[in-house]
Design a protein around this motif. Structure first.
Motif, PDB file in Angstrom:
ATOM      1  N   VAL A  10      69.480  73.045  65.943  1.00  0.00           N
ATOM      2  CA  VAL A  10      68.625  73.719  66.574  1.00  0.00           C
ATOM      3  C   VAL A  10      69.266  74.633  67.859  1.00  0.00           C
ATOM      4  CG1 VAL A  10      66.724  72.140  66.433  1.00  0.00           C
ATOM      5  CG2 VAL A  10      68.138  71.775  68.334  1.00  0.00           C
ATOM      6  N   SER A  11      68.773  75.357  68.185  1.00  0.00           N
ATOM      7  CA  SER A  11      69.341  76.260  69.347  1.00  0.00           C
ATOM      8  C   SER A  11      69.061  75.523  70.591  1.00  0.00           C
ATOM      9  CB  SER A  11      68.627  77.673  69.627  1.00  0.00           C
ATOM     10  OG  SER A  11      67.268  77.364  69.979  1.00  0.00           O
TER      11      SER A  11
ATOM     12  N   LEU B   6      71.513  69.209  67.856  1.00  0.00           N
ATOM     13  CA  LEU B   6      70.769  68.681  66.859  1.00  0.00           C
ATOM     14  C   LEU B   6      69.319  67.920  67.318  1.00  0.00           C
ATOM     15  CD1 LEU B   6      73.775  66.596  65.468  1.00  0.00           C
ATOM     16  CD2 LEU B   6      72.986  68.658  64.621  1.00  0.00           C
ATOM     17  N   ARG B   7      68.330  68.149  66.359  1.00  0.00           N
ATOM     18  CA  ARG B   7      67.236  67.543  66.517  1.00  0.00           C
ATOM     19  C   ARG B   7      67.448  66.173  65.412  1.00  0.00           C
ATOM     20  NH1 ARG B   7      63.370  71.056  65.501  1.00  0.00           N
ATOM     21  NH2 ARG B   7      62.825  71.010  67.787  1.00  0.00           N
TER      22      ARG B   7
ATOM     23  N   LEU C 107      70.458  66.803  79.827  1.00  0.00           N
ATOM     24  CA  LEU C 107      71.727  65.715  79.352  1.00  0.00           C
ATOM     25  C   LEU C 107      72.745  66.456  78.068  1.00  0.00           C
ATOM     26  CD1 LEU C 107      69.011  62.809  78.795  1.00  0.00           C
ATOM     27  CD2 LEU C 107      71.104  62.968  80.573  1.00  0.00           C
ATOM     28  N   LEU C 108      72.231  67.526  77.519  1.00  0.00           N
ATOM     29  CA  LEU C 108      73.157  67.944  76.366  1.00  0.00           C
ATOM     30  C   LEU C 108      73.873  69.404  76.574  1.00  0.00           C
ATOM     31  CD1 LEU C 108      70.933  66.486  73.610  1.00  0.00           C
ATOM     32  CD2 LEU C 108      73.132  65.650  74.228  1.00  0.00           C
ATOM     33  N   VAL C 109      73.055  70.483  77.161  1.00  0.00           N
ATOM     34  CA  VAL C 109      73.210  71.669  77.380  1.00  0.00           C
ATOM     35  C   VAL C 109      73.973  71.957  78.612  1.00  0.00           C
ATOM     36  CG1 VAL C 109      72.581  74.045  77.018  1.00  0.00           C
ATOM     37  CG2 VAL C 109      71.160  72.106  76.066  1.00  0.00           C
ATOM     38  N   HIS C 110      75.615  71.819  78.414  1.00  0.00           N
ATOM     39  CA  HIS C 110      76.423  71.632  79.418  1.00  0.00           C
ATOM     40  C   HIS C 110      77.497  71.717  79.131  1.00  0.00           C
ATOM     41  CE1 HIS C 110      76.944  67.398  79.583  1.00  0.00           C
ATOM     42  NE2 HIS C 110      75.649  67.409  79.334  1.00  0.00           N
TER      43      HIS C 110
ATOM     44  N   VAL D 223      65.911  72.741  72.586  1.00  0.00           N
ATOM     45  CA  VAL D 223      66.089  71.414  73.247  1.00  0.00           C
ATOM     46  C   VAL D 223      65.183  71.170  74.378  1.00  0.00           C
ATOM     47  CG1 VAL D 223      67.927  69.680  73.907  1.00  0.00           C
ATOM     48  CG2 VAL D 223      68.566  71.262  72.356  1.00  0.00           C
ATOM     49  N   PRO D 224      64.132  70.184  74.133  1.00  0.00           N
ATOM     50  CA  PRO D 224      63.218  69.931  75.216  1.00  0.00           C
ATOM     51  C   PRO D 224      63.965  69.096  76.410  1.00  0.00           C
ATOM     52  CG  PRO D 224      62.880  68.452  73.594  1.00  0.00           C
ATOM     53  CD  PRO D 224      63.911  69.440  73.157  1.00  0.00           C
TER      54      PRO D 224
END
Length: 178
Positions: A27-28, A133-134, A39-42, A32-33
């Motif tokens: 996923v983009s 990833l989802r 927690l992940l996009v960094h 990511v909610p």
């Protein structure tokens, strides 16, 4: 030679008989909610991120490892030191040839999370997410996270560099946030 764009398949091939492999789709970052996005996009070490989010230190549990010369791979869980709740699953492949002996020894010893080892030795600090990833938890992964099989969570793939050279490929899957 490590890649600059690891995939779930690529990293799971290191441990081909893994019954814990989840179903996952790329996923983009925008998909990511929260709180997973935070927690992940960094570009920080996940060790630090999960410790800040959960308010305490984490310990590593090595589930499996393999070594072929300077290539070292392991499957791990990160668990909260207080209470032992598992908060992250990881698969990593590391080029130990780029690591000084003290770093190499600490990684292979398996008693300290990888991010903590690299931070304490001021090494390999450029982290580039390669994808998000989802994830639908497999039964094995669900057991670790004390969640029902099929529960949705999120993860990321990434590369940690030394200079311009990939030194670590990583898959990080978070426990479902309660």
């Amino acid at each position: 030679m490590l890649t600059r764009s690891p995939t779930l398949d690529h990293l799971y091939r290191l441990f081909p008989d893994s019954p814990d492999r989840p179903a996952a789709e790329v996923v983009s970052a925008a998909d990511v909610p929260e709180p997973y996005h935070r927690l992940l996009v960094h570009t920080e070490h996940m060790t630090v991120t999960v410790e800040e989010f959960y308010g305490g230190p984490v310990d590593v549990r090595v589930l499996a490892c393999r070594r072929d010369g300077d290539e070292y791979a392991r499957k791990i869980l990160l668990a909260l030191r207080d209470g032992g709740r598992v908060v992250q699953f990881g698969l990593v492949r590391i080029d130990l040839g780029v690591c000084p002996p003290a770093v190499r020894d600490a990684i292979v010893e398996g008693k300290t999370p990888l991010g903590r080892v690299l931070i304490e030795h001021d090494m390999l600090r450029r982290i580039e997410p390669a994808g998000y990833l989802r994830v639908r938890l497999s039964a094995g992964m669900a057991d670790w996270f004390a969640a029902p099989p099929g529960r949705e969570t999120f993860g990321r793939l990434g590369v940690i560099y030394t200079g311009d050279r990939p030194a670590v490929e990583v898959l990080e899957i978070l426990a479902p946030v309660r």
